[in-house]
Design a protein around this motif. Structure first.
Motif, PDB file in Angstrom:
ATOM      1  N   UNK A  12       0.803  -1.227   0.000  1.00 17.67           N
ATOM      2  CA  UNK A  12       0.000   0.000   0.000  1.00 17.67           C
ATOM      3  C   UNK A  12       0.837   1.277   0.000  1.00 17.67           C
ATOM      4  N   UNK A  13       2.126   1.167   0.307  1.00 17.34           N
ATOM      5  CA  UNK A  13       2.979   2.351   0.351  1.00 17.34           C
ATOM      6  C   UNK A  13       3.672   2.618  -0.975  1.00 17.34           C
ATOM      7  N   UNK A  14       4.326   1.596  -1.529  1.00 18.79           N
ATOM      8  CA  UNK A  14       5.131   1.812  -2.743  1.00 18.79           C
ATOM      9  C   UNK A  14       4.565   1.122  -3.981  1.00 18.79           C
ATOM     10  N   UNK A  15       3.511   0.336  -3.804  1.00 18.79           N
ATOM     11  CA  UNK A  15       2.825  -0.376  -4.906  1.00 18.79           C
ATOM     12  C   UNK A  15       3.663  -1.490  -5.522  1.00 18.79           C
ATOM     13  N   UNK A  16       4.699  -1.940  -4.811  1.00 19.07           N
ATOM     14  CA  UNK A  16       5.542  -3.047  -5.288  1.00 19.07           C
ATOM     15  C   UNK A  16       4.857  -4.382  -5.008  1.00 19.07           C
ATOM     16  N   UNK A  17       5.224  -5.413  -5.767  1.00 27.25           N
ATOM     17  CA  UNK A  17       4.684  -6.761  -5.496  1.00 27.25           C
ATOM     18  C   UNK A  17       5.096  -7.220  -4.094  1.00 27.25           C
ATOM     19  N   UNK A  18       4.283  -8.093  -3.524  1.00 26.49           N
ATOM     20  CA  UNK A  18       4.532  -8.603  -2.179  1.00 26.49           C
ATOM     21  C   UNK A  18       4.940 -10.068  -2.230  1.00 26.49           C
ATOM     22  N   UNK A  19       5.674 -10.495  -1.215  1.00 24.20           N
ATOM     23  CA  UNK A  19       6.050 -11.898  -1.063  1.00 24.20           C
ATOM     24  C   UNK A  19       5.074 -12.503  -0.059  1.00 24.20           C
ATOM     25  N   UNK A  20       4.380 -13.564  -0.477  1.00 21.37           N
ATOM     26  CA  UNK A  20       3.433 -14.251   0.395  1.00 21.37           C
ATOM     27  C   UNK A  20       4.175 -15.298   1.200  1.00 21.37           C
ATOM     28  N   UNK A  21       4.095 -15.201   2.515  1.00 20.84           N
ATOM     29  CA  UNK A  21       4.726 -16.174   3.407  1.00 20.84           C
ATOM     30  C   UNK A  21       3.610 -16.938   4.109  1.00 20.84           C
ATOM     31  N   UNK A  22       3.287 -18.095   3.542  1.00 22.56           N
ATOM     32  CA  UNK A  22       2.152 -18.881   4.020  1.00 22.56           C
ATOM     33  C   UNK A  22       2.324 -19.278   5.484  1.00 22.56           C
ATOM     34  N   UNK A  23       3.468 -19.858   5.817  1.00 19.65           N
ATOM     35  CA  UNK A  23       3.699 -20.355   7.175  1.00 19.65           C
ATOM     36  C   UNK A  23       3.590 -19.232   8.211  1.00 19.65           C
ATOM     37  N   UNK A  24       4.121 -18.070   7.878  1.00 25.07           N
ATOM     38  CA  UNK A  24       4.107 -16.932   8.802  1.00 25.07           C
ATOM     39  C   UNK A  24       2.804 -16.136   8.747  1.00 25.07           C
ATOM     40  N   UNK A  25       1.952 -16.448   7.757  1.00 26.54           N
ATOM     41  CA  UNK A  25       0.687 -15.740   7.549  1.00 26.54           C
ATOM     42  C   UNK A  25       0.904 -14.233   7.445  1.00 26.54           C
ATOM     43  N   UNK A  26       1.707 -13.873   6.406  1.00 29.55           N
ATOM     44  CA  UNK A  26       1.979 -12.461   6.176  1.00 29.55           C
ATOM     45  C   UNK A  26       2.405 -12.217   4.732  1.00 29.55           C
ATOM     46  N   UNK A  27       2.290 -10.971   4.327  1.00 29.75           N
ATOM     47  CA  UNK A  27       2.804 -10.494   3.050  1.00 29.75           C
ATOM     48  C   UNK A  27       3.963  -9.561   3.367  1.00 29.75           C
TER      49      UNK A  27
END
Length: 65
Positions: A12-27
């Motif tokens: 939401x800040x820089x509009x760059x793609x995110x890395x999905x970390x399933x185990x950690x439940x985060x982007x």
């Protein structure tokens, strides 16, 4: 996580793609070094709710893509 959602979510800040970390439940945005949590299956894309990611962790995620 829905594949279509993964394809359209960006930082939401820089509009760059995110890395999905399933185990950690985060982007993770490796550029801004922020990790956005996923709570009850819903991404919380608020800067105030994100945790800081170390430079080393961001670099490792960037290389693993």
């Amino acid at each position: 996580m829905d594949r279509r959602l993964l394809d359209i979510l960006v930082c939401p800040l820089c509009k760059a793609p995110l890395v999905y970390r399933r185990k950690e439940q985060e982007f993770v945005c490796t550029g801004d070094r922020l990790a956005f949590p996923i709570r009850d299956g819903i991404p919380v894309m608020l800067e105030d709710e994100a945790r800081s990611v170390s430079l080393e962790e961001a670099e490792a995620l960037r290389k693993s893509r």
